[in-house]
Design a protein around this motif. Structure first.
Motif, PDB file in Angstrom:
ATOM      1  N   THR A  60       0.807  -1.222   0.000  1.00 21.36           N
ATOM      2  CA  THR A  60       0.000   0.000   0.000  1.00 21.36           C
ATOM      3  C   THR A  60       0.838   1.270   0.000  1.00 21.36           C
ATOM      4  O   THR A  60       0.331   2.353  -0.295  1.00 21.36           O
ATOM      5  N   GLY A  61       2.098   1.162   0.391  1.00 19.99           N
ATOM      6  CA  GLY A  61       2.958   2.339   0.441  1.00 19.99           C
ATOM      7  C   GLY A  61       2.660   3.276   1.598  1.00 19.99           C
ATOM      8  O   GLY A  61       3.089   4.437   1.585  1.00 19.99           O
ATOM      9  N   THR A  62       1.966   2.776   2.628  1.00 21.53           N
ATOM     10  CA  THR A  62       1.565   3.644   3.732  1.00 21.53           C
ATOM     11  C   THR A  62       2.344   3.414   5.020  1.00 21.53           C
ATOM     12  O   THR A  62       2.287   4.253   5.930  1.00 21.53           O
ATOM     13  N   VAL A  63       3.063   2.302   5.120  1.00 20.88           N
ATOM     14  CA  VAL A  63       3.726   1.976   6.382  1.00 20.88           C
ATOM     15  C   VAL A  63       4.963   2.846   6.612  1.00 20.88           C
ATOM     16  O   VAL A  63       5.144   3.423   7.695  1.00 20.88           O
ATOM     17  N   GLN A  64       5.831   2.950   5.618  1.00 24.70           N
ATOM     18  CA  GLN A  64       7.061   3.713   5.810  1.00 24.70           C
ATOM     19  C   GLN A  64       6.791   5.178   6.151  1.00 24.70           C
ATOM     20  O   GLN A  64       7.446   5.726   7.053  1.00 24.70           O
ATOM     21  N   ILE A  82      11.696  -3.673   8.372  1.00 20.71           N
ATOM     22  CA  ILE A  82      12.171  -4.874   7.684  1.00 20.71           C
ATOM     23  C   ILE A  82      10.975  -5.506   6.984  1.00 20.71           C
ATOM     24  O   ILE A  82      10.046  -5.987   7.638  1.00 20.71           O
ATOM     25  N   GLN A  83      11.001  -5.504   5.661  1.00 20.66           N
ATOM     26  CA  GLN A  83       9.889  -6.063   4.891  1.00 20.66           C
ATOM     27  C   GLN A  83      10.224  -7.498   4.476  1.00 20.66           C
ATOM     28  O   GLN A  83      11.223  -7.746   3.806  1.00 20.66           O
ATOM     29  N   LEU A  84       9.381  -8.411   4.884  1.00 19.15           N
ATOM     30  CA  LEU A  84       9.533  -9.823   4.543  1.00 19.15           C
ATOM     31  C   LEU A  84       8.803 -10.103   3.230  1.00 19.15           C
ATOM     32  O   LEU A  84       8.146  -9.228   2.672  1.00 19.15           O
TER      33      LEU A  84
END
Length: 435
Positions: A60-64, A82-84
């Motif tokens: 979604t591009g909303t976490v960072q 850390i993206q799994l």
């Protein structure tokens, strides 16, 4: 919730799972590490400094951007994201590997709601202080997913309920007044729509039927929506029944008659979403995250959502979502607890709702007239969550879901009949409760 790829086992699964009875767990069938007893005392959350946040790939591009806000406010306690991998089973495996090596590389974990019991039982995550979280303002089914043996081991960050996406423009042109409530109605509506010139080459319906966690979800929804159950009220497996067969037969028969396109047995969430957005499907089963993305696509303004259909009435979703937990082996746990409080706050989860269609845990957000006007799917989503049926809360969930995937996929691909697949699945799951 986006569920992803699983590695299956042979039918004779060496189950080390236990099925839930009223939220408690019966004797386990073996173990894959850890004491399995859970933790009796609340951890002392001490230490401040940098931490990591571990979750599946953020599509979604909303976490960072949210983490960036935290980092701006806490320059000495920065969070590294850390993206799994995107598949849930691979995420779970990497988190388990980190725990089994007692590594401090992972601090805060984003857990699929069905993993909470497993991670708590093996003491891979810490018990949280309940007073830090406004649980009374959250939807009760969502809160229950974060508990194990009466203790809070994670904080609800998002929920999830499956919904039926449908093309409003095509149904209207076909003279259909509203979305279907049963599988038979959905097939009949699709037949009408496909007669339209605008629907040339379209298929009727798809969900997530690849051999991965999504298949467990879709299989469970089909069984529940036909009046069956994967486990009975006492937590015992109960899939070798006429009702369960009706549910699996819907999926199998729909693949055979073309209601579900054959390529859909390779679909995960994103595959189905892209097929729906590109005009290949009239109906789609998916999570709420797809709503915001579809609104930015070529079908914007031509779709809506409804409850999932069932055999004789509206069906039941599987309960999805993610909880945030602290790794037992992490450092700087005071920072970790503060970060979880920040990420699971009503303000932050409202932002995720607005920017990514992620279902919030807070009840009031579903009833806000301003939000409903902007996000008209909220009433449907709330009902989906409140009437959702949890997947089995188990100590070793991987074994159970692998067994389900193995047998459901065998039926979908024609290597077994529905009846044989359910009989074999019943035997697999009974091995867990018999020991």
């Amino acid at each position: 919730m986006k569920t992803k790829t699983s590695k299956t086992t042979t039918r004779a699964v060496q189950c080390s799972a236990v099925l839930a009875v009223g939220g408690l767990l019966i004797t386990a069938c073996g173990s894959s590490g850890g004491s399995g007893s859970g933790q009796s005392a609340t951890t002392s959350f001490e230490g401040r400094g940098p931490i990591t946040y571990v979750a599946g790939k953020d599509t979604t591009g909303t976490v960072q951007p949210t983490i960036d806000r935290w980092n701006t406010l806490h320059p000495k306690e920065k969070v590294t994201f850390i993206q799994l991998p995107t598949d849930a089973d691979a995420q779970r495996q990497q988190m388990i590997q980190n725990a089994e090596t007692k590594s401090d590389a992972y601090t805060v974990l984003s857990l699929d709601v069905v993993w909470t019991s497993e991670f708590a039982a093996h003491q891979w995550i810490d018990k949280l202080p309940e007073q830090r979280f406004p649980l009374s303002r959250m939807l009760k089914p969502v809160v229950e997913t974060a508990k194990y043996r009466g203790g809070l081991y994670a904080a609800p960050a998002s929920s999830d309920g499956g919904m039926l996406y449908y093309r409003t423009d095509l149904l209207k042109k076909a003279g259909i007044g509203g979305p279907p409530t049963t599988w038979a109605q959905m097939k009949a509506d699709c037949a009408k729509v496909k007669k339209l010139p605008e629907a040339k080459g379209m298929s009727c319906y798809a969900g997530q039927l690849q051999k991965y966690e999504g298949l467990t979800v879709n299989f469970s929804e089909a069984v529940n929506s036909a009046g069956g159950t994967v486990t009975d009220a006492n937590g015992r497996p109960d899939v070798d029944t006429p009702a369960a067969k009706n549910g699996l037969d819907f999926l199998v028969g729909s693949v055979k008659d073309g209601t579900i396109p054959k390529e859909a047995i390779t679909y995960q969430e994103e595959d189905g979403r892209q097929a729906f957005q590109s005009g290949k499907l009239v109906f789609l089963r998916n999570w709420p995250y797809a709503y915001a993305l579809a609104a930015k696509s070529g079908i914007a303004g031509t779709y809506a959502v409804a409850p999932l259909p069932g055999l004789d009435a509206p069906g039941s979703s599987s309960l999805g979502g993610h909880n945030m937990a602290v790794s037992s082996y992490a450092r700087n746990k005071a920072t970790a607890l503060d970060f979880i409080t920040f990420m699971t706050s009503q303000d932050t989860t409202a932002t995720f709702l607005k920017d990514a269609s992620l279902a919030p845990p807070y009840a009031s957000l579903y009833d806000d007239p301003r939000l409903i006007k902007q996000y008209p799917y909220l009433p449907v989503l709330k009902q989906s969550i409140l009437h959702a049926v949890p997947r089995p809360r188990v100590v070793q969930y991987g074994d159970v879901t692998s067994a389900v995937q193995q047998e459901a996929y065998a039926a979908l691909t024609g290597t077994k009949t529905s009846a044989q697949a359910l009989k074999d699945l019943q035997q697999d799951l009974q091995k867990c409760t018999a020991q």
